[in-house]
Write an enzyme that holds these catalytic residues in place. Structure first.
Site, PDB file in Angstrom:
ATOM      1  N   HIS A   1       4.007 -12.818   3.410  1.00 50.44           N
ATOM      2  CA  HIS A   1       2.755 -12.255   2.901  1.00 50.44           C
ATOM      3  C   HIS A   1       2.960 -10.755   2.696  1.00 50.44           C
ATOM      4  CE1 HIS A   1      -0.125 -15.597   4.527  1.00 50.44           C
ATOM      5  NE2 HIS A   1       0.979 -16.101   3.985  1.00 50.44           N
TER       6      HIS A   1
ATOM      7  N   GLU B   1       1.367  -8.116   3.768  1.00 49.13           N
ATOM      8  CA  GLU B   1       1.276  -7.293   4.971  1.00 49.13           C
ATOM      9  C   GLU B   1       2.516  -7.442   5.850  1.00 49.13           C
ATOM     10  OE1 GLU B   1      -3.009  -8.699   4.050  1.00 49.13           O
ATOM     11  OE2 GLU B   1      -0.971  -9.509   3.911  1.00 49.13           O
TER      12      GLU B   1
ATOM     13  N   CYS C   1      -4.997 -12.361   6.665  1.00 52.14           N
ATOM     14  CA  CYS C   1      -5.094 -13.708   7.226  1.00 52.14           C
ATOM     15  C   CYS C   1      -4.782 -13.628   8.723  1.00 52.14           C
ATOM     16  CB  CYS C   1      -4.115 -14.639   6.513  1.00 52.14           C
ATOM     17  SG  CYS C   1      -2.383 -14.375   6.994  1.00 52.14           S
TER      18      CYS C   1
ATOM     19  N   CYS D   1      -1.146 -12.368   9.419  1.00 52.66           N
ATOM     20  CA  CYS D   1      -0.967 -10.948   9.113  1.00 52.66           C
ATOM     21  C   CYS D   1      -1.733 -10.076  10.095  1.00 52.66           C
ATOM     22  CB  CYS D   1      -1.403 -10.656   7.683  1.00 52.66           C
ATOM     23  SG  CYS D   1      -0.310 -11.423   6.462  1.00 52.66           S
TER      24      CYS D   1
END
Length: 158
Positions: free
Chosen positions: A55, A57, A85, A88
């Site tokens: 992801h 991040e 999320c 993250c």
């Protein structure tokens, strides 16, 4: 020239837009900043790297840690194009990032097919009622590494 919060958020959003336009990955971007300087930036790379943890991040955290040669990002802030999320968010806490600035909400993400609701729902359930079976085994043997860690002279707190 000193950058503003809006400047850094525009960078994160630009990463997310470019990611879609260039067909690199999902519509997410993140920028990590310390003392007004960009330390790292990344867009989502899940589909291009075949890594479900890539992801924006998490990828930016990995780059920032590499750039600063540390696992402790205290003093850093993150600008992300979408509310993080659960994975993250956990990574941001573990990295000790001090503030999260975000643009889109998790509800905005859900509206385009990126829903984390099932994870939040699962975390509320006792382990034995979760969809994914979670089975503990060999705890006694597993504790050996923990006991070694407690007395290790190479132990680094984090």
């Amino acid at each position: 020239m000193e950058h503003t919060h809006e400047d850094f958020m525009k960078m994160a959003i630009a990463l997310s837009v470019n990611n879609v336009q260039e067909n690199i990955g999902g519509p997410f971007g993140a920028v990590i900043v310390r003392d007004g300087k960009v330390i790292a930036q990344s867009a989502n790379k899940v589909t291009t790297t075949n890594d479900p943890t890539a992801h924006a991040e998490v990828s930016a955290i990995r780059l920032a840690c590499s750039a600063l040669q540390t696992f402790d990002l205290s003093g850093c802030v993150i600008y992300t194009s979408c509310e993080p999320c659960p994975m993250c968010l956990g990574a941001i806490y573990w990295a000790k990032i001090e503030t999260i600035y975000y643009a889109n909400t998790k509800n905005d993400a859900e509206e385009i097919g990126f829903s984390d609701k099932f994870i939040y729902d699962e975390l509320e359930k006792p382990m034995q009622k979760r969809t994914l079976p979670v089975i503990q085994m060999m705890r006694k043997e597993g504790l050996e590494a923990f006991k070694l860690w407690e007395t290790s002279p190479m132990r680094i707190e984090y």
